[in-house]
Motif scaffolding. Structure first.
Motif, PDB file in Angstrom:
ATOM      1  N   UNK A   8     -41.716  27.463 112.783  1.00  0.00           N
ATOM      2  CA  UNK A   8     -41.009  28.394 111.893  1.00  0.00           C
ATOM      3  C   UNK A   8     -39.722  28.903 112.526  1.00  0.00           C
ATOM      4  N   UNK A   9     -39.696  28.930 113.861  1.00  0.00           N
ATOM      5  CA  UNK A   9     -38.504  29.401 114.567  1.00  0.00           C
ATOM      6  C   UNK A   9     -37.560  28.268 114.969  1.00  0.00           C
ATOM      7  N   UNK A  10     -37.867  27.040 114.557  1.00  0.00           N
ATOM      8  CA  UNK A  10     -36.915  25.961 114.753  1.00  0.00           C
ATOM      9  C   UNK A  10     -37.298  24.871 115.722  1.00  0.00           C
ATOM     10  N   UNK A  11     -38.535  24.857 116.209  1.00  0.00           N
ATOM     11  CA  UNK A  11     -38.942  23.803 117.135  1.00  0.00           C
ATOM     12  C   UNK A  11     -38.746  22.425 116.516  1.00  0.00           C
ATOM     13  N   UNK A  12     -38.218  21.507 117.299  1.00  0.00           N
ATOM     14  CA  UNK A  12     -38.126  20.108 116.864  1.00  0.00           C
ATOM     15  C   UNK A  12     -39.143  19.238 117.592  1.00  0.00           C
ATOM     16  N   UNK A  13     -39.731  19.765 118.672  1.00  0.00           N
ATOM     17  CA  UNK A  13     -40.799  19.086 119.400  1.00  0.00           C
ATOM     18  C   UNK A  13     -41.875  20.113 119.735  1.00  0.00           C
ATOM     19  N   UNK A  14     -43.128  19.754 119.469  1.00  0.00           N
ATOM     20  CA  UNK A  14     -44.240  20.622 119.861  1.00  0.00           C
ATOM     21  C   UNK A  14     -45.137  19.830 120.815  1.00  0.00           C
ATOM     22  N   UNK A  15     -45.633  20.511 121.830  1.00  0.00           N
ATOM     23  CA  UNK A  15     -46.401  19.876 122.899  1.00  0.00           C
ATOM     24  C   UNK A  15     -47.869  20.287 122.741  1.00  0.00           C
ATOM     25  N   UNK A  16     -48.670  19.412 122.165  1.00  0.00           N
ATOM     26  CA  UNK A  16     -50.036  19.762 121.784  1.00  0.00           C
ATOM     27  C   UNK A  16     -51.032  19.006 122.660  1.00  0.00           C
ATOM     28  N   UNK A  17     -51.868  19.746 123.355  1.00  0.00           N
ATOM     29  CA  UNK A  17     -52.896  19.137 124.181  1.00  0.00           C
ATOM     30  C   UNK A  17     -54.292  19.425 123.675  1.00  0.00           C
ATOM     31  N   UNK A  18     -54.734  20.675 123.810  1.00  0.00           N
ATOM     32  CA  UNK A  18     -56.119  21.048 123.516  1.00  0.00           C
ATOM     33  C   UNK A  18     -56.524  20.734 122.081  1.00  0.00           C
ATOM     34  N   UNK A  19     -55.651  20.967 121.119  1.00  0.00           N
ATOM     35  CA  UNK A  19     -56.011  20.739 119.712  1.00  0.00           C
ATOM     36  C   UNK A  19     -56.247  19.261 119.415  1.00  0.00           C
ATOM     37  N   UNK A  20     -55.758  18.399 120.282  1.00  0.00           N
ATOM     38  CA  UNK A  20     -55.962  16.954 120.107  1.00  0.00           C
ATOM     39  C   UNK A  20     -57.072  16.443 121.030  1.00  0.00           C
ATOM     40  N   UNK A  33     -41.335  16.575 116.016  1.00  0.00           N
ATOM     41  CA  UNK A  33     -41.944  15.491 116.781  1.00  0.00           C
ATOM     42  C   UNK A  33     -43.173  15.995 117.513  1.00  0.00           C
ATOM     43  N   UNK A  34     -44.276  15.275 117.379  1.00  0.00           N
ATOM     44  CA  UNK A  34     -45.510  15.617 118.080  1.00  0.00           C
ATOM     45  C   UNK A  34     -45.539  14.922 119.435  1.00  0.00           C
ATOM     46  N   UNK A  35     -45.648  15.738 120.482  1.00  0.00           N
ATOM     47  CA  UNK A  35     -45.862  15.221 121.838  1.00  0.00           C
ATOM     48  C   UNK A  35     -47.295  15.580 122.215  1.00  0.00           C
ATOM     49  N   UNK A  36     -48.151  14.584 122.341  1.00  0.00           N
ATOM     50  CA  UNK A  36     -49.553  14.818 122.693  1.00  0.00           C
ATOM     51  C   UNK A  36     -49.663  14.932 124.209  1.00  0.00           C
ATOM     52  N   UNK A  37     -50.009  16.123 124.684  1.00  0.00           N
ATOM     53  CA  UNK A  37     -50.043  16.363 126.128  1.00  0.00           C
ATOM     54  C   UNK A  37     -51.351  15.818 126.694  1.00  0.00           C
ATOM     55  N   UNK A  38     -51.225  14.715 127.407  1.00  0.00           N
ATOM     56  CA  UNK A  38     -52.388  13.942 127.838  1.00  0.00           C
ATOM     57  C   UNK A  38     -52.732  14.143 129.306  1.00  0.00           C
ATOM     58  N   UNK A  39     -52.183  15.171 129.928  1.00  0.00           N
ATOM     59  CA  UNK A  39     -52.483  15.417 131.349  1.00  0.00           C
ATOM     60  C   UNK A  39     -53.998  15.560 131.531  1.00  0.00           C
ATOM     61  N   UNK A  40     -54.487  14.992 132.588  1.00  0.00           N
ATOM     62  CA  UNK A  40     -55.909  14.961 132.982  1.00  0.00           C
ATOM     63  C   UNK A  40     -56.768  14.053 132.110  1.00  0.00           C
ATOM     64  N   UNK A  41     -56.211  13.510 131.037  1.00  0.00           N
ATOM     65  CA  UNK A  41     -57.000  12.652 130.153  1.00  0.00           C
ATOM     66  C   UNK A  41     -57.034  11.219 130.687  1.00  0.00           C
ATOM     67  N   UNK A  42     -58.196  10.570 130.668  1.00  0.00           N
ATOM     68  CA  UNK A  42     -58.280   9.186 131.149  1.00  0.00           C
ATOM     69  C   UNK A  42     -57.630   8.203 130.182  1.00  0.00           C
ATOM     70  N   UNK A  43     -57.361   7.021 130.683  1.00  0.00           N
ATOM     71  CA  UNK A  43     -56.691   5.991 129.899  1.00  0.00           C
ATOM     72  C   UNK A  43     -57.461   5.659 128.626  1.00  0.00           C
ATOM     73  N   UNK A  44     -58.797   5.639 128.701  1.00  0.00           N
ATOM     74  CA  UNK A  44     -59.597   5.288 127.522  1.00  0.00           C
ATOM     75  C   UNK A  44     -59.344   6.267 126.372  1.00  0.00           C
ATOM     76  N   UNK A  45     -59.192   7.541 126.706  1.00  0.00           N
ATOM     77  CA  UNK A  45     -58.946   8.549 125.673  1.00  0.00           C
ATOM     78  C   UNK A  45     -57.536   8.388 125.101  1.00  0.00           C
ATOM     79  N   UNK A  46     -56.588   8.069 125.953  1.00  0.00           N
ATOM     80  CA  UNK A  46     -55.224   7.846 125.472  1.00  0.00           C
ATOM     81  C   UNK A  46     -55.179   6.623 124.553  1.00  0.00           C
TER      82      UNK A  46
END
Length: 228
Positions: A210-222, A31-44
Protein backbone atom coordinates in the motif's frame (compact mmCIF):
# COMPACT_ATOMS: atom_id res chain seq x y z
CA UNK A 1 -7.49 -24.68 0.70
CA UNK A 2 -4.82 -27.02 2.06
CA UNK A 3 -1.45 -26.23 3.52
CA UNK A 4 1.01 -27.55 0.98
CA UNK A 5 3.79 -25.27 -0.17
CA UNK A 6 1.90 -24.75 -3.41
CA UNK A 7 -1.19 -23.71 -1.43
CA UNK A 8 0.84 -21.23 0.59
CA UNK A 9 2.37 -19.69 -2.54
CA UNK A 10 -1.11 -19.27 -4.01
CA UNK A 11 -2.39 -17.59 -0.83
CA UNK A 12 0.56 -15.20 -0.76
CA UNK A 13 -0.01 -14.26 -4.40
CA UNK A 14 -3.69 -13.68 -3.71
CA UNK A 15 -2.83 -11.42 -0.77
CA UNK A 16 -0.31 -9.51 -2.88
CA UNK A 17 -2.94 -8.99 -5.56
CA UNK A 18 -5.58 -7.84 -3.07
CA UNK A 19 -3.18 -5.38 -1.41
CA UNK A 20 -2.14 -4.00 -4.79
CA UNK A 21 -5.75 -3.52 -5.87
CA UNK A 22 -6.54 -1.67 -2.64
CA UNK A 23 -3.71 0.69 -3.52
CA UNK A 24 -5.00 1.13 -7.08
CA UNK A 25 -2.15 -0.89 -8.54
CA UNK A 26 -1.81 -3.98 -10.68
CA UNK A 27 -0.70 -7.18 -8.96
CA UNK A 28 2.04 -7.44 -11.60
CA UNK A 29 3.63 -4.27 -10.19
CA UNK A 30 4.81 -6.27 -7.15
CA UNK A 31 7.57 -8.86 -7.44
CA UNK A 32 7.56 -11.80 -5.03
CA UNK A 33 10.97 -12.74 -3.64
CA UNK A 34 10.66 -16.04 -1.76
CA UNK A 35 13.20 -15.92 1.05
CA UNK A 36 14.64 -19.42 1.07
CA UNK A 37 17.41 -19.03 3.66
CA UNK A 38 17.90 -22.24 5.68
CA UNK A 39 15.60 -24.14 3.32
CA UNK A 40 17.01 -27.31 1.71
CA UNK A 41 17.24 -27.76 -2.04
CA UNK A 42 14.33 -30.23 -2.08
CA UNK A 43 11.99 -27.59 -0.65
CA UNK A 44 13.20 -24.99 -3.14
CA UNK A 45 12.44 -27.48 -5.92
CA UNK A 46 8.87 -27.64 -4.60
CA UNK A 47 8.67 -23.84 -4.71
CA UNK A 48 9.93 -23.85 -8.30
CA UNK A 49 7.24 -26.38 -9.18
CA UNK A 50 4.69 -24.07 -7.52
CA UNK A 51 5.68 -21.25 -9.87
CA UNK A 52 8.13 -19.33 -7.68
CA UNK A 53 10.89 -17.89 -9.84
CA UNK A 54 12.89 -15.58 -7.52
CA UNK A 55 14.60 -16.68 -4.33
CA UNK A 56 16.20 -14.55 -1.65
CA UNK A 57 19.18 -15.74 0.36
CA UNK A 58 20.98 -14.18 3.33
CA UNK A 59 24.37 -15.85 3.04
CA UNK A 60 26.55 -16.01 -0.03
CA UNK A 61 28.06 -19.43 0.65
CA UNK A 62 24.73 -21.06 1.50
CA UNK A 63 23.29 -19.74 -1.74
CA UNK A 64 26.30 -20.97 -3.70
CA UNK A 65 25.56 -24.59 -2.87
CA UNK A 66 21.87 -24.27 -3.67
CA UNK A 67 22.43 -22.53 -6.98
CA UNK A 68 24.92 -25.20 -8.02
CA UNK A 69 22.56 -28.01 -6.98
CA UNK A 70 19.71 -26.47 -8.97
CA UNK A 71 21.83 -26.03 -12.10
CA UNK A 72 20.85 -22.44 -12.72
CA UNK A 73 17.12 -22.79 -12.13
CA UNK A 74 15.46 -19.70 -10.71
CA UNK A 75 16.70 -16.16 -10.21
CA UNK A 76 18.63 -15.39 -7.03
CA UNK A 77 18.68 -12.25 -4.91
CA UNK A 78 20.95 -11.52 -1.96
CA UNK A 79 18.79 -10.00 0.78
CA UNK A 80 21.26 -10.29 3.67
CA UNK A 81 24.28 -8.21 4.60
CA UNK A 82 27.19 -8.49 2.18
CA UNK A 83 30.79 -8.28 3.36
CA UNK A 84 33.24 -6.73 0.93
CA UNK A 85 35.36 -9.89 0.84
CA UNK A 86 32.36 -11.80 -0.54
CA UNK A 87 31.67 -9.27 -3.30
CA UNK A 88 33.35 -11.27 -6.08
CA UNK A 89 31.29 -14.38 -5.40
CA UNK A 90 28.12 -12.33 -4.94
CA UNK A 91 28.57 -10.77 -8.40
CA UNK A 92 28.88 -14.25 -9.87
CA UNK A 93 25.84 -15.71 -8.10
CA UNK A 94 23.13 -13.08 -7.72
CA UNK A 95 20.91 -11.28 -10.19
CA UNK A 96 20.18 -8.52 -7.66
CA UNK A 97 21.89 -7.51 -4.41
CA UNK A 98 19.46 -5.79 -2.03
CA UNK A 99 22.05 -4.80 0.58
CA UNK A 100 24.48 -2.25 -0.83
CA UNK A 101 25.33 -0.04 2.13
CA UNK A 102 28.69 1.65 1.53
CA UNK A 103 30.89 3.16 -1.14
CA UNK A 104 33.60 0.61 -0.30
CA UNK A 105 31.21 -2.22 -1.14
CA UNK A 106 30.00 -0.40 -4.26
CA UNK A 107 33.57 -0.08 -5.52
CA UNK A 108 34.28 -3.76 -4.84
CA UNK A 109 31.13 -4.86 -6.66
CA UNK A 110 31.95 -2.58 -9.58
CA UNK A 111 35.50 -3.92 -9.82
CA UNK A 112 34.44 -7.56 -9.78
CA UNK A 113 31.57 -6.93 -12.20
CA UNK A 114 34.00 -5.28 -14.62
CA UNK A 115 36.30 -8.30 -14.39
CA UNK A 116 33.33 -10.58 -15.08
CA UNK A 117 32.12 -8.48 -18.00
CA UNK A 118 28.75 -7.78 -16.44
CA UNK A 119 26.83 -5.18 -14.47
CA UNK A 120 26.20 -5.65 -10.76
CA UNK A 121 22.56 -4.78 -10.09
CA UNK A 122 21.95 -3.44 -6.58
CA UNK A 123 19.56 -1.74 -4.20
CA UNK A 124 20.78 0.60 -1.48
CA UNK A 125 19.83 -0.68 1.96
CA UNK A 126 18.57 2.07 4.28
CA UNK A 127 18.58 1.61 8.06
CA UNK A 128 15.36 3.49 8.77
CA UNK A 129 15.29 2.70 12.48
CA UNK A 130 18.95 3.54 13.14
CA UNK A 131 19.25 0.08 14.66
CA UNK A 132 22.79 -0.95 15.57
CA UNK A 133 21.90 -4.60 14.95
CA UNK A 134 21.07 -3.91 11.31
CA UNK A 135 23.23 -2.89 8.38
CA UNK A 136 22.34 -0.19 5.91
CA UNK A 137 23.21 3.42 5.35
CA UNK A 138 21.37 6.27 7.02
CA UNK A 139 18.65 8.16 5.20
CA UNK A 140 21.03 11.13 5.00
CA UNK A 141 23.73 8.88 3.59
CA UNK A 142 21.77 7.65 0.57
CA UNK A 143 22.26 10.67 -1.66
CA UNK A 144 26.06 10.92 -1.11
CA UNK A 145 26.37 7.19 -1.79
CA UNK A 146 24.37 7.48 -5.00
CA UNK A 147 26.41 10.46 -6.13
CA UNK A 148 29.73 8.78 -5.38
CA UNK A 149 28.65 5.54 -7.06
CA UNK A 150 27.33 7.27 -10.18
CA UNK A 151 30.77 7.09 -11.81
CA UNK A 152 31.01 3.30 -11.37
CA UNK A 153 30.26 2.02 -14.85
CA UNK A 154 29.61 -1.62 -13.94
CA UNK A 155 27.29 -0.92 -11.02
CA UNK A 156 23.57 -0.40 -11.56
CA UNK A 157 21.69 0.95 -8.54
CA UNK A 158 18.01 0.30 -9.20
CA UNK A 159 16.25 1.28 -6.00
CA UNK A 160 16.14 1.18 -2.22
CA UNK A 161 15.61 -1.56 0.38
CA UNK A 162 14.75 -1.44 4.06
CA UNK A 163 14.07 -3.73 7.00
CA UNK A 164 12.14 -1.55 9.46
CA UNK A 165 12.03 -2.28 13.18
CA UNK A 166 9.75 -5.22 14.03
CA UNK A 167 6.53 -4.04 15.65
CA UNK A 168 3.60 -6.31 16.46
CA UNK A 169 1.08 -4.09 14.65
CA UNK A 170 1.93 -3.73 10.94
CA UNK A 171 0.18 -0.35 10.92
CA UNK A 172 2.89 0.94 13.26
CA UNK A 173 5.45 -0.01 10.60
CA UNK A 174 3.64 1.96 7.89
CA UNK A 175 5.47 5.25 8.62
CA UNK A 176 8.81 3.57 7.92
CA UNK A 177 7.62 2.32 4.54
CA UNK A 178 6.22 5.76 3.79
CA UNK A 179 9.58 7.33 4.62
CA UNK A 180 11.42 5.03 2.23
CA UNK A 181 9.03 5.83 -0.59
CA UNK A 182 9.23 9.56 0.18
CA UNK A 183 13.02 9.36 0.11
CA UNK A 184 12.96 7.50 -3.20
CA UNK A 185 10.54 10.00 -4.72
CA UNK A 186 12.66 12.95 -3.59
CA UNK A 187 15.75 11.39 -5.13
CA UNK A 188 13.83 10.65 -8.33
CA UNK A 189 12.98 14.34 -8.64
CA UNK A 190 16.72 15.03 -8.55
CA UNK A 191 17.26 12.68 -11.47
CA UNK A 192 18.22 9.42 -9.77
CA UNK A 193 16.49 6.45 -11.42
CA UNK A 194 15.30 4.25 -8.57
CA UNK A 195 12.37 2.17 -9.77
CA UNK A 196 12.47 -0.49 -7.05
CA UNK A 197 11.37 -0.38 -3.43
CA UNK A 198 12.18 -3.66 -1.67
CA UNK A 199 10.20 -3.56 1.56
CA UNK A 200 7.75 -5.78 3.38
CA UNK A 201 8.01 -9.31 4.73
CA UNK A 202 5.52 -11.94 5.91
CA UNK A 203 4.35 -9.86 8.87
CA UNK A 204 3.77 -6.57 7.06
CA UNK A 205 3.96 -6.94 3.28
CA UNK A 206 0.39 -5.82 2.60
CA UNK A 207 1.02 -2.48 4.31
CA UNK A 208 4.31 -2.19 2.40
CA UNK A 209 2.50 -2.71 -0.90
CA UNK A 210 0.00 0.00 0.00
CA UNK A 211 2.97 2.29 0.59
CA UNK A 212 4.57 1.53 -2.76
CA UNK A 213 6.65 -1.63 -2.44
CA UNK A 214 7.65 -3.11 -5.78
CA UNK A 215 9.36 -6.14 -4.20
CA UNK A 216 8.26 -8.06 -1.12
CA UNK A 217 10.52 -10.57 0.62
CA UNK A 218 8.36 -13.43 1.90
CA UNK A 219 9.77 -16.37 3.82
CA UNK A 220 7.62 -17.76 6.63
CA UNK A 221 4.28 -17.42 4.81
CA UNK A 222 5.66 -19.64 2.04
CA UNK A 223 8.13 -21.98 3.73
CA UNK A 224 6.78 -22.05 7.28
CA UNK A 225 8.72 -21.42 10.51
CA UNK A 226 12.48 -21.78 10.28
CA UNK A 227 14.79 -23.84 12.42
CA UNK A 228 17.61 -21.34 12.11
Amino acid sequence: MGDTLSDRVLRVRERIGAAARRAGREASSVTLVAVSKTMPVEVIRQALAAGVTIFGENRVQEAQGKIAALSGEGSWHLVGHLQTNKAKLAVQLFDLIHSLDSLKLAEALNRHAAQAGKSARCLVEVNLGSEESKSGTTEEGVRPLLEAASSLSCLAIEGLMAIPPFLSDPEEIRPYFHRLRTLRDALAREGFRLAELSMGMTHDFEVAIQEGATMVRIGTAIFGPRSG
